[in-house]
Every structure is written in structure tokens, then in C-alpha cells.
Enzyme design. Structure first.
Site, PDB file in Angstrom:
ATOM      1  CG  ASP A 248       0.367   9.593   0.456  1.00  0.00           C
ATOM      2  OD1 ASP A 248       0.312   8.427   0.902  1.00  0.00           O
ATOM      3  OD2 ASP A 248      -0.306  10.531   0.905  1.00  0.00           O
TER       4      ASP A 248
ATOM      5  CG  HIS B 125      -2.021  -1.030   1.130  1.00  0.00           C
ATOM      6  ND1 HIS B 125      -3.320  -0.727   0.784  1.00  0.00           N
ATOM      7  CD2 HIS B 125      -2.008  -2.374   1.327  1.00  0.00           C
ATOM      8  CE1 HIS B 125      -4.055  -1.836   0.790  1.00  0.00           C
ATOM      9  NE2 HIS B 125      -3.272  -2.850   1.119  1.00  0.00           N
TER      10      HIS B 125
END
Length: 473
Positions: free
Chosen positions: A380, A167
Site C-alpha cells: 500500500d 500516490h
């Protein structure tokens, strides 16, 4: 919302393995409740329809529980001691892997006892998954806390099909190679049949690390992995950008009470012409300091007027026992205090700073109240906040300012893209967003909403599981 939990030990055809179970236990009544979060929303329907199982930590140290059923899912708790949490979770996962994989924005720490705890805890998760998986089951492992589980599981259960989804970013080899246990982590991940990443660049970084470190042949996302018996199996490494359940945010944003709450929020801010909004976990990867610096300079330059513009910054608490996070909170709060001290008037506040977490309804009201959403992450994996903002803008208005260092920037191409390290460029992007003509705002938002609606979280999970099924045929 709570549900009845019952004891159970069924073998499951689909097993999800993640650091946490998809439920939280209320301290008041000890009832289990569903956790908020995109992963739960994506996988809960799949598990319910297949009678699947979810392996994870129940959220409290030293809590030993038998497997139990909840909302049509089998939950298999993994017990972690306070020491496990300190060494495996706060230590290796969040003070070694997290900063290393986010381009060393904060320096990683390398401690052998942290690594030993990481190995030990990964073994525990692998054994729990092996114990509950039916013959030839599919096991889907999630995220950086469990990078060793795929190989461990393959050794325990060679019959099962294994997927892994990462992730967070996967760094370039020059950064990754600093990790003392770089080889073991790559070998751990290559236990999976499909290794999924948020961005094409992350999958490429992983394949290059495998070539450089292990010498395995990689071609167009396929990796040839030698096995113990002398044969070769193929693993796939590719991008599967995660998303949100857009319909949930759309429905909430259309509710009259949520729209009324959005109006109340603007009134409570003194009815400014423009509301800028940032919402992040309080984390050094999110670029909150860069955002505040740009905003403070715009006020100092006279390009923004505190009587017309307010910044609302939600910084939800995160890893509050880790020193780097305590220091970050102090820096952010000092900066907010200084800017407000310099520019507040009796009727208007420059920055409304909120160090809380909020329920989804309140978040959607804040998204509706915000004219400009600022996502200035330094690095991110995806950044689902950007997608939540877009999905909530049922009025077709609003502007998204989005860091090019987020996974979301690959998809949300109609956002105003920024390099958050370029403070002058960030200032120009904020003023461009504020001054953007209505027709352009609506054109951009229409395209953004179409993308988020068409590429939702259900499509993400289906794409991954379909590939996993095909690669192992």
C-alpha cells in the site's frame, strides 16, 4: 452540500491535474457536490485561496462540459469516452500499472492498444492543463493514471513549474523493468521539477530505475536531466508521506450523535467484549483474505471465542468490471460464509461482512466502536484508513495492527506491526492486541495521535509546494 457552478475560463496560477475532478454529479438533480477524499481536502483550500484550477474527468463517459466555477475553484473537465475508460482506465491504469506497481500480487496485462489509449488520454490532460495555466504557473499532477503528463506539459508550456505526486508504491527495478514502455514512463515523470512519493524506498526505486534505464546521474534525491537544447536541469525525487485532515475526524468523533451511533453498533453486534474491524476497498492488495484466514484459524484453535469477539469487515465495491476483482469478491464472500457457517451461534456472528461504502460519520462511529483495527495490506502506498482510525480515537484507547508493507508503517511506529504473509505471526499480533493492558494501549495511542495530528494533510501539501517553489528558483 451542493454549490452553484458558473461558467468560467480564467488563467490560473496554480493548476491541479488528477484523474477525477473533485466533484460528483448527482444523477437525481444533476447538482455538483464535493467528492469525499483526502486529496480534495488537502488541495481545495489552497486552490480557493489562489483562485486555482483543477483539471480532471467529471465522472461520466462522453460528457462534454465547458470549464466552470465551483466553491471558489475553476474546474476544467476532460472528456473521456466509454472506450477511453475501458482501455486507458480499466485497462492500462488498473490492469497494467496497478498490479505491476503493487509487486505483481496479481499478474499485470500488457496490451499495445491499452498503451496507445494511455498516451492519447494523457495528451488530452496535458493540453487541458496547458490551456488553463497562467504564465509561469505551478501545475501539480497526481498519480499513476497521468505519468506521461509532466513531460507532455513541459513540451507544451516550458514556462510552467511542474510537480508530480505518486500516490501508490513505485516498484523495485527488477519488477518495474517488465513494463514494455518503461523508458517512456520514466521520461514522462522526469518532465516534473519535483517528483513526490509516499515512502523513501519508493523514491529510491524510482532513482535507481532512472540510473539503470536512462543513465542519468542521481545523487541524494537530485536527478540531472538533459534537455533538448543541450543543457541540464535538476529534478528532485523524494518522499512526502500523505496524510488526512485529522481535525475533521477528531471533531466528528466528539459529536454525541456519532458516539451514540458507536454504542448502537456494538449493541447490534450482540455487545461482544472485543470488536475487531477492517475497512478496505475490495482489492487484492489489501490482504483481506490473509486477515480472514488468520481470524478463522484463531476461532478453530479456540484462541478466540465467537461469543466474546466479532470481526466487522467493510469491503467497499471497487472496479467491479475487472475480472480479478470479480474473482476476489467471490473468494472473500465464500470464506466469510464458511467461517460464519462453522462458528456462528444464534446470538453472535463471527464476521459481520458489509459490501458497501459508508459516509464519513458512519465510518467514524465504526472506528469508535472498534477495539482493534486490522490493516493487513500486502502492499500500500500509504493507507489512510490507519490514520483515520487513530484520529477518531478521541477516547485515547484502541489498538492498531498495521502491515509493515504500508507507507503508514514508516510513521505510525507505535502500531502493532505485522507481516500479513506470516499467518502465525498475524494470529499472534491479533491476540496480543486483544490482550494488551489498558496502560500500554493508551500509551501507544497517545503517540499515534500526536503523529497524525502534527503531520496532517495541510502540512503535506505545504511541504510539497514549498519544495517545488524552491527547486525552480
Amino acid at each position: 452540500m451542493s454549490a452553484h457552478a458558473t461558467g468560467s475560463t480564467t488563467a490560473a496560477d496554480l493548476v491541479v491535474v488528477s484523474n477525477r475532478l473533485p466533484v460528483d454529479r448527482s444523477p437525481e438533480d444533476e447538482q455538483w457536490r464535493p467528492s469525499p477524499g483526502g486529496l480534495v481536502a488537502a488541495l481545495e483550500p489552497v486552490l480557493q485561496s489562489t483562485g486555482g484550477a483543477w483539471v480532471g474527468w467529471p465522472g461520466q463517459p462522453d460528457l462534454a462540459l465547458d470549464p466552470f466555477s465551483f466553491d471558489g475553484m475553476e474546474l476544467v473537465p476532460v472528456e473521456l469516452s466509454a472506450e477511453d475508460l475501458e482501455l486507458f482506465y480499466e485497462g492500462f491504469s488498473n490492469d497494467t500499472i496497478w498490479p505491476l506497481y503493487h509487486d505483481v500480487i496479481s499478474p499485470p496485462a500488457y496490451h499495445r492498444d491499452w498503451w496507445e489509449a494511455y498516451v492519447r488520454v494523457n495528451e488530452r490532460y496535458a493540453h487541458a492543463a496547458a490551456s488553463v495555466a497562467a504564465e509561469n504557473a505551478t501545475v501539480w499532477v497526481h498519480d499513476y493514471q497521468l505519468q506521461l503528463v509532466p513531460r507532455m506539459l513541459r513540451e507544451l508550456r516550458p514556462d510552467v513549474i511542474i510537480g508530480y505526486f505518486h500516490h501508490i508504491p513505485f516498484p523495485a527495478y527488477g519488477i518495474y523493468s517488465q513494463l514494455p514502455w518503461r523508458t517512456q514512463v520514466l521520461e514522462g515523470l522526469l518532465g516534473a521539477d519535483v517528483i513526490g512519493f509516499q515512502r523513501v524506498a519508493d523514491a529510491g526505486n524510482f532513482a535507481r530505475a532512472v540510473r539503470r534505464r536512462l543513465g542519468f546521474e542521481t545523487k541524494a534525491g537530485s536527478i540531472r536531466v538533459p534537455t533538448a537544447d543541450g543543457s541540464v536541469r535538476t529534478a528532485i525525487a523524494k518522499a512526502y508521506p500523505i496524510s488526512i485532515d485529522a481535525s475533521v475526524y477528531d471533531e466528528l468523533a466528539r459529536r454525541p450523535d456519532v458516539q451514540q451511533r458507536a454504542r448502537e453498533i456494538r449493541e447490534s453486534l450482540g455487545d461482544p467484549d472485543v470488536v475487531l474491524f477492517g475497512v478496505d476497498r475490495l482489492d487484492y492488495t489489501k490482504g483481506i483474505g490473509h486477515r480472514l484466514k488468520a481470524y478463522g484459524e484463531l476461532l478453530a484453535d479456540g484462541r478466540l471465542d465467537v461469543e466474546r469477539v466479532t470481526l466487522v469487515q467493510v469491503a467497499s465495491p471497487s472496479r467491479e468490471r475487472v475480472a480479478a476483482y470479480m474473482q476476489l469478491r467471490d473468494e472473500i464472500e465464500l470464506t466469510v460464509g464458511r467461517i460464519n457457517g462453522d462458528y456462528d451461534t444464534v446470538g453472535h456472528t463471527a464476521i459481520r461482512y458489509l459490501h458497501h461504502s459508508y459516509p464519513r460519520e458512519e465510518m467514524v462511529a465504526l472506528y469508535l466502536a472498534a477495539d482493534v483495527m486490522l490493516v493487513t495490506a500486502l502492499r500500500d502506498g500509504m493507507n489512510l484508513v490507519a490514520k483515520e482510525y487513530v484520529a477518531s480515537r478521541v477516547d485515547g484507547d484502541g489498538v492498531l495492527v498495521l502491515s509493515e508493507f504500508t507507507g503508514a508503517a514508516d510513521e505510525l511506529t507505535q502500531a502493532v506491526r505485522v507481516n500479513p504473509h506470516d499467518i502465525e505471526g498475524l494470529k499472534d499480533a491479533i491476540t496480543a492486541a486483544i490482550e494488551m493492558p489498558v496502560a500500554e494501549r493508551r500509551r501507544r495511542m497517545r503517540a499515534l495521535r500526536r503523529r497524525v495530528r502534527d503531520h496532517d494533510v495541510e502540512r503535506w501539501s505545504r511541504a510539497f509546494l514549498t519544495d517545488l517553489d524552491e527547486v525552480t528558483r
